[in-house]
Enzyme design. Sequence first.
Site, PDB file in Angstrom:
ATOM      1  N   GLU A 103       3.515  27.998   5.862  1.00 31.95           N
ATOM      2  CA  GLU A 103       4.198  28.166   4.716  1.00 31.95           C
ATOM      3  C   GLU A 103       5.654  28.154   5.122  1.00 31.95           C
ATOM      4  O   GLU A 103       6.811  28.293   4.129  1.00 31.95           O
ATOM      5  CB  GLU A 103       3.775  29.704   4.088  1.00 31.95           C
TER       6      GLU A 103
ATOM      7  N   ASP B 123       5.018  30.170  -0.720  1.00 31.93           N
ATOM      8  CA  ASP B 123       6.519  30.111   0.054  1.00 31.93           C
ATOM      9  C   ASP B 123       6.851  28.784   0.452  1.00 31.93           C
ATOM     10  O   ASP B 123       7.996  28.561   0.564  1.00 31.93           O
ATOM     11  CB  ASP B 123       5.943  31.074   1.290  1.00 31.93           C
TER      12      ASP B 123
END
Length: 594
Positions: free
Chosen positions: A441, A465
């Site tokens: 992420e 994210d």
Amino acid sequence: MDENELKATIALKGIGVSPGIVIGSAYVLNRQDIKETLYKLSGGGEVSREIKRFRKSLRNSRQELLDIKTDLKDRKGIGSLLVDVHIMILDDKTFARNVIKNIKDHCVNAEWALKMTLSQQREIFDRIEDDYLRERIKDVEYVGQRILINLSGKALERVSDIEGEVVVVARDLSPADTVQMSTRKILGFATDIGGKTSHTAIVAKSIAIPAVVGLEKITEEVNTGNVIIVDGTAGVVIVNPDPEVIKRYEDKKRHYLVMEEDMLKDAHLPAVTADGRSVGVGANIEFVEEIPSAVFHGANGVGLYRTEFIYINKEQLPTEEEHFSSYKKVIVGEGIKWATIRTFDLGGDKFVSDAGLAEEMNPVMGLRAIRFCLQEVELFKVQLRAILRASAYGNTGILLPMISGVKEIMDARNIIDEVKGELLSEGIPIDEDIKIGIMIEVPSAVIMAEQLAERVDFFSIGTNDLIQYVLAIDRVNERVTYLYKPLHPAILRMIRQVVDVGHSAGIKVAMCGEMAGDPLCTPILLGLELDGLSMTPLAIPRVKKIIRNSTVKESKELLEKVMTFPTAQEIEECVRDYMVQRFPEFCPVDWQIT
Ligand code: PEP
Ligand code: MG
């Protein structure tokens, strides 16, 4: 005359973050900040009035705490002991005497005298060497805040105070507020602020209440008691609808429920494409209580357990036993064959009262997730001990969040090995070969995927994210939501790279960001050959049905086609056209790509 009849109908478009339609009565949550202001007293009469006001607010605060204690009595796991401590602080004669002394000596109002007393107390606590005792200033400050609220006469409303079946309207709600909605009869909510993949949105989905965020000025347009429609599927809120609009939405709601029921019928069939590719479909959960819903919606495993929610709304840090009991319940949950437990990802837009997280200018890029765990090793070890102990009861994986490079994996693995060694020497059974994976992420993890893959057993792509960091878009900011594009060509290229690298290294690559549960993205994810998709339980039936009715071959063709487009808009359009043609029955016009 009914107040609503005077009002014009207002429709606002926001961001639908949790599907479904609700029609109900609005409840506007009053959340004004209370600040201490100074005013000087002119003489004896005013001084005694201020002392009286202060004493009254002490009595009211005490009664509130006693009420909370009664309320907490039957609920396990919540510190009614802590409420006792707060009552003791309130009852402390020196504390009250100091505030009264400040009123008299400095001729100031009660609020200011309270502020002065609290800062004097803070100075004393700051000199204490013992970390635990020094931290107790937080309890004194909590009590101070309660007295201040009582002095102001304005109640700072909490979600837990709301009674009745209402639709909550607020400027903003934290994930902790939203969690509390599950035990109240809240029908849905609408907020001024918020983004698509904020944790408030994620919790709304997990407790299955329709929600629209990012409406910018809904709090200005609605009063408590107004009739309000929240259409979480289309991201629309209507205030004071006329009877015809209500009728239309009632029909829409019925249609939506019929569609959902239809979808549920074969939710338990395996997620295998028409040309034989099997995809592991798991559930993302925030609470143990979601397990029955996950299984009901067709999951046979948990692809992401967001364990940080164990810390939310707690006054004290959870113990190893509390962690263990939650993990074991998930692992042995009826219908659950495997579970991936993510170590806690505190920070960002998730808050906790007592984990020692400092206020940060930019928490999303601050000391969160694995970074926090590697600094607060003792806290991390408590959780790891519990996960490893629970791993003896079923197929468990550990998932490390926010990994940005090899060093963090090495450090985390060393701690995991140390904890394993401790448990084994204590004779406690664990799964010694427990699989350890990482969230992909952070952009550097994509670039370094090859080196990371050598050191872990699986990858799970966290698109919430990843998109935030790659496209530089705050995931909770409604103003930049228009740029938050899972089907952005840069994101698709990154996912492809991670899958290719993972497969070359012989490890599985899953996805657990919201994109995994977005039915409009399913054919693209099939084309990208992800091994597993983990999503909010409500999304599972539809995604599984699309998988069963697709082939990898056609999905790859679609993928190759969209990879030639330079903009997210062109890709979205192409995917939407494809879906409308291929799956018209699953594809209402107001679907949004999340
Ligand atoms: C993600 O970032 O995609 C993810 C699944 O983690 P979270 O939403 O909890 O940050
Ligand atoms: Mg994340």
